[in-house]
Design a protein around this motif. Structure first.
Motif, mmCIF file in Angstrom:
data_model
loop_
_atom_site.group_PDB
_atom_site.id
_atom_site.type_symbol
_atom_site.label_atom_id
_atom_site.label_comp_id
_atom_site.label_asym_id
_atom_site.label_seq_id
_atom_site.Cartn_x
_atom_site.Cartn_y
_atom_site.Cartn_z
ATOM 1 N N ALA A 111 0.833 -0.820 -0.347
ATOM 2 C CA ALA A 111 -0.147 -0.198 -0.419
ATOM 3 C C ALA A 111 1.137 1.557 -0.087
ATOM 4 C CB ALA A 111 -0.886 0.035 1.177
ATOM 5 N N TYR A 112 1.907 1.043 0.787
ATOM 6 C CA TYR A 112 3.013 2.057 0.625
ATOM 7 C C TYR A 112 3.300 2.473 -0.385
ATOM 8 C CZ TYR A 112 1.540 1.601 5.482
ATOM 9 O OH TYR A 112 1.136 1.811 6.589
ATOM 10 N N GLY A 113 4.084 1.572 -2.174
ATOM 11 C CA GLY A 113 4.885 1.099 -2.774
ATOM 12 C C GLY A 113 6.052 0.822 -2.944
ATOM 13 N N SER A 114 6.778 0.694 -3.227
ATOM 14 C CA SER A 114 8.227 0.187 -3.173
ATOM 15 C C SER A 114 8.615 -0.074 -4.796
ATOM 16 C CB SER A 114 8.107 -0.636 -3.021
ATOM 17 O OG SER A 114 8.080 -2.073 -2.465
ATOM 18 N N VAL A 115 10.014 -0.282 -4.391
ATOM 19 C CA VAL A 115 10.885 -0.561 -5.770
ATOM 20 C C VAL A 115 12.273 -1.536 -5.462
ATOM 21 C CG1 VAL A 115 12.072 0.338 -7.524
ATOM 22 C CG2 VAL A 115 10.781 1.751 -6.633
ATOM 23 N N THR A 116 11.553 -2.619 -6.254
ATOM 24 C CA THR A 116 13.628 -3.441 -5.628
ATOM 25 C C THR A 116 14.272 -3.735 -6.789
ATOM 26 O OG1 THR A 116 11.791 -5.318 -6.950
ATOM 27 C CG2 THR A 116 11.172 -5.327 -4.249
ATOM 28 N N ILE A 117 15.399 -3.870 -5.425
ATOM 29 C CA ILE A 117 16.451 -4.336 -6.816
ATOM 30 C C ILE A 117 17.240 -5.617 -6.598
ATOM 31 C CG2 ILE A 117 18.694 -3.196 -7.657
ATOM 32 C CD1 ILE A 117 17.942 -0.424 -6.678
ATOM 33 N N ARG A 174 14.993 -2.414 -1.405
ATOM 34 C CA ARG A 174 13.633 -2.208 -1.058
ATOM 35 C C ARG A 174 13.411 -0.857 -1.092
ATOM 36 N NH1 ARG A 174 8.592 -3.149 1.795
ATOM 37 N NH2 ARG A 174 9.960 -3.187 3.044
ATOM 38 N N VAL A 175 13.477 -0.476 -1.758
ATOM 39 C CA VAL A 175 12.841 1.096 -1.342
ATOM 40 C C VAL A 175 11.853 2.100 -1.090
ATOM 41 C CG1 VAL A 175 13.546 3.621 -2.480
ATOM 42 C CG2 VAL A 175 15.892 1.536 -2.916
ATOM 43 N N THR A 176 11.237 2.164 -0.444
ATOM 44 C CA THR A 176 10.459 3.082 0.082
ATOM 45 C C THR A 176 9.937 4.064 -0.109
ATOM 46 O OG1 THR A 176 9.244 0.424 0.941
ATOM 47 C CG2 THR A 176 7.843 2.507 1.378
ATOM 48 N N ARG A 177 9.559 5.464 -0.734
ATOM 49 C CA ARG A 177 9.970 6.857 -0.780
ATOM 50 C C ARG A 177 8.485 7.315 0.956
ATOM 51 N NH1 ARG A 177 9.034 5.584 -6.383
ATOM 52 N NH2 ARG A 177 10.391 6.275 -6.930
ATOM 53 N N ALA A 195 -2.231 5.627 1.110
ATOM 54 C CA ALA A 195 -1.592 6.006 1.861
ATOM 55 C C ALA A 195 -1.321 7.261 2.373
ATOM 56 C CB ALA A 195 -0.070 5.154 1.864
ATOM 57 N N GLY A 196 -1.457 8.098 3.317
ATOM 58 C CA GLY A 196 -1.348 8.809 4.854
ATOM 59 C C GLY A 196 -0.240 8.909 4.992
ATOM 60 N N TYR A 197 1.071 9.308 5.723
ATOM 61 C CA TYR A 197 2.056 9.247 6.866
ATOM 62 C C TYR A 197 1.953 10.475 7.017
ATOM 63 C CZ TYR A 197 3.970 8.980 1.930
ATOM 64 O OH TYR A 197 4.410 9.603 1.303
ATOM 65 N N THR A 198 2.477 10.265 9.141
ATOM 66 C CA THR A 198 3.496 11.636 9.556
ATOM 67 C C THR A 198 5.353 11.150 9.858
ATOM 68 O OG1 THR A 198 2.493 11.230 11.570
ATOM 69 C CG2 THR A 198 1.225 13.126 10.230
ATOM 70 N N VAL A 235 0.819 12.400 1.590
ATOM 71 C CA VAL A 235 -0.430 11.128 1.463
ATOM 72 C C VAL A 235 0.036 11.480 -0.195
ATOM 73 C CG1 VAL A 235 -1.108 13.632 0.296
ATOM 74 C CG2 VAL A 235 -3.143 11.292 0.897
ATOM 75 N N GLU A 236 -0.143 10.080 -0.361
ATOM 76 C CA GLU A 236 0.064 9.834 -1.984
ATOM 77 C C GLU A 236 -0.913 8.388 -2.646
ATOM 78 O OE1 GLU A 236 3.110 6.050 -2.269
ATOM 79 O OE2 GLU A 236 4.143 7.543 -0.763
ATOM 80 N N GLY A 237 -1.315 8.378 -3.634
ATOM 81 C CA GLY A 237 -2.404 7.243 -3.878
ATOM 82 C C GLY A 237 -1.595 7.187 -5.320
#
Length: 663
Positions: A43-49, A134-137, A440-443, A478-480
């Motif tokens: 749900a938070y999105g990620s990129v894998t290498i 794994r990179v999660t922004r 997703a939303g976050y602080t 926040v992101e979608g």
């Protein structure tokens, strides 16, 4: 879904593993991984290498492979051969130029940032030692989440299953560069050990443009080494212990003769993982680091500052529990703590070449937090939400200065400070066959580093002062996004985001040759991120693009509404690979970074640059291959620093040839 072999690894934090057989039961025992990813993580999105991409980049450097994730950047565009180590802070989403990391970087679940500076020792992170990244922004709220205001980079060590018993490579490159590394990874009982070593050196390239060189100008020489040990052993049918140790040394010369930097470290961690009914992930770590740096005048070419000793120590640990609460829920409960202490010792020199002042400064910081997160699966819908409460302290801060004769001229003790921060995140993932929708939303928050609080620095002729009164940074975002698989072997992802970093720490211009660290009201970044992966037959294509409309919100200040320093609006990367049979591989990688500014007032421009790299691996016999690498094939001029026209340049065309065995 089908995942392209070359570019989209399925590895997440700790998923690399070794398999052994329990002779008593003939069951497969999986070793060397962490707890499984909760179902709400996407749900938070990620990129894998994946490991193959890490091993087969033209530069052989992790920080360059991370540029595959558009939006990743360090403080400067230089890699770990020609940058000052203290400038290697990692960030994402154009949240402003800062040498400290706004991204939480973990190796096997352990934070690896320098406890004093916050930079990442990339020279000690060797691609062949890794199983994947794994990179999660965006902000984080799970273990060690304090500090992840721009995102999280989770690296995992290569497992016994990834490694032959003996493997390594040796390469020779342009400007008398040499690189050698090797790994010994035998099975030991039902566990395994991986012992690794690496050495590299090079005469370096001229970072100074030809028309700005002086007799004292020298190439950016480098020499570094590292040694690592990882051991994994079962403690029972569901429990294992993992140990990791690392020692490293790094020496570089930048721009002028005598402008030498030196960094070193000794790290160790121990981790216990239980995959039983009550799942447990517990770890403890220690870091001992040091840094030294000499500043040479660009007008007299004499030593002006000797930052001769910066010892620091980092300690920390965490425990995470996952109680059995039913098949539809994954509940995570835990706590973590990080402690850092360090101080600097430096000598200032006058025009006569004699010491004019001796300075000593430093202090302690700590962050301790509790976290809870639940992942709830409702058919095609997965809901996730978590919260953290952290208590932080900044204590024992001081600054002392003595004359050359040893007389105390300044003795300042800074007040102790502490505070409590509550942060959280929530997300939803809806799976609709070949399409996933996420929101997703976050602080989050980040404590100033000891470097930002207490250590001034000089990139001659500009001096940047420290600021012991800095406040923590606080993020809201926040992101979608959408993840689609329109064809077999093809994935498309698109994310839109809005992030606001309050009390952002920046280097504020006071005069043309003086800056000071300070908090600005906010940096606001909004934009889009896209990625594409496709494999058809022997060909694979991977690409990413990031556009960030990033602005400083600082009412009444000269830089209000301007783009933050060192923050490109656009960045992109693409790799085309051809692998007609096992062992043979050829690839081309193009990377683009848009125009950005050196300073907060947008007076000095770092122009856009596009580079092309090439890589070829040609097997010559079983387990042996010839490696050819070409960095910056078109010899693009990459400006990494521009201070009123005084420039530094990045890596020019660099060619490598060598041999790889065992892999």
């Amino acid at each position: 879904m089908r995942v392209p072999m070359l570019f989209a690894g399925v590895l997440a934090a700790g998923n690399a593993h070794a398999q052994t057989v329990d002779p008593a039961t003939d069951d497969i025992v999986v070793l060397g991984r962490g707890l499984d990813l909760p179902p709400g993580t996407p749900a938070y999105g990620s990129v894998t290498i994946d490991r193959q991409r890490l091993e087969n980049d033209a530069s052989g450097r992790v920080e360059d492979v991370l540029l595959d994730v558009a939006g990743f950047q360090q403080f400067r565009r230089s890699d770990s051969r020609s940058a000052n180590p203290s400038a290697q802070g990692a960030t994402l989403r154009a949240l402003g130029g800062n040498a400290s990391s706004r991204t939480l970087v973990l190796l096997d679940g352990v934070p690896i940032a320098d406890p004093f500076f916050g930079y990442i020792p990339f020279n000690a992170v060797i691609p062949s030692r890794l199983g994947g990244i794994r990179v999660t922004r965006g902000g984080g709220s799970e273990a060690f989440g304090a500090g992840a205001v721009a995102g999280t980079i989770e690296m995992t060590s290569a497992s016994r299953a990834d490694l032959p018993v003996i493997s390594g490579e040796a390469l020779y490159g342009s400007r008398n560069a040499q690189e050698v590394n090797a790994i010994l990874a035998p099975s030991v009982g039902n566990g395994f050990v991986a012992l690794s070593g690496q050495f590299e050196r090079g005469d370096g390239f001229q970072t100074t443009p030809e028309d700005q060189r002086a007799p004292a100008t020298v190439p950016a020489r480098y020499r570094d080494w590292s040694g690592g040990l990882r051991a994994v052993a079962p403690l029972g049918p569901d429990t294992e212990v993992q140990f990791r140790g690392l020692v490293f040394g790094d020496n570089r010369t930048l721009r002028f003769k005598g402008a030498d930097s030196r960094s070193s470290g000794e790290d160790a961690s121990i981790r216990v993982i239980s995959h039983g009914r009550w799942q447990v992930d517990a770890l403890a770590y220690v870091q001992a680091r040091n840094f030294a740096n000499k500043v040479i005048s660009s007008s007299t070419f004499a030593l002006t500052l000797d930052q001769r000793n910066t010892p620091s120590t980092g300690l920390g640990g965490k425990i995470e529990l996952r109680p059995p609460v039913g098949g539809d829920h994954v509940l995570r409960l835990g706590g973590d703590v990080r402690l850092a202490d360090g101080q600097l010792f430096e000598d200032a020199y006058g025009a006569t070449g004699l010491v004019t002042a001796r300075r000593n400064a430093g202090g302690d910081t700590s962050v301790a937090g509790l976290f809870v997160e639940d992942n709830w699966t409702l058919g095609r819908l997965v809901l996730t939400g978590g919260a953290r409460v952290d208590h932080w302290t900044i204590t024992d801060g001081f600054f002392r200065q003595r004359s050359a004769a040893g007389a105390l001229t300044t003795d300042t003790a800074f007040p102790d400070r502490d505070g409590t921060e509550a942060t959280g995140r929530a997300g939803a993932l809806l799976k609709l066959g070949a399409v996933d929708l996420r929101l997703a939303g976050y602080t989050g928050f980040r404590l100033p580093t000891l470097n930002e609080l207490y250590r001034p620095f000089t990139v001659f002729p500009v001096t940047t002062q420290a600021n012991a009164n800095l406040s923590p940074e606080r993020l809201r975002g926040v992101e979608g996004g959408i993840d689609a698989r329109p064809l077999p072997g093809m994935t498309l992802s698109l994310t839109g985001f809005y992030n606001r970093l309050g009390d952002a720490i920046a280097n504020l211009t006071i005069s043309p040759i003086l800056r000071q660290r300070g908090n600005v009201n906010a940096i606001v970044a909004k934009g889009v991120e896209a990625s594409f992966d496709w494999r058809r037959g022997a060909f694979g294509l991977s690409a990413s693009y990031a556009f960030s409309d990033s602005k400083v919100d600082a009412p009444g200040m000269a830089f209000d509404g301007l783009i933050p320093a060192q923050s490109p609006r656009q960045s992109a990367s693409a790799t085309l690979a051809w692998q007609p049979r096992s062992g043979l591989l050829a690839s081309l990688t193009a990377r683009h970074v848009g125009r950005q500014y050196e300073d907060d007032l947008q007076t000095d421009v770092l122009r856009a640059a596009t580079t092309v790299d090439a890589f070829v691996k040609l097997p010559v016999r079983k387990g042996v291959a010839v490696i050819a690498r070409a960095e910056n094939v078109l010899d693009e001029t990459v400006v990494t620093r521009n201070q009123a026209g005084s420039m530094d340049l990045g890596t020019p065309r660099t060619l490598w040839i060598g041999v790889r065995f065992g892999g």
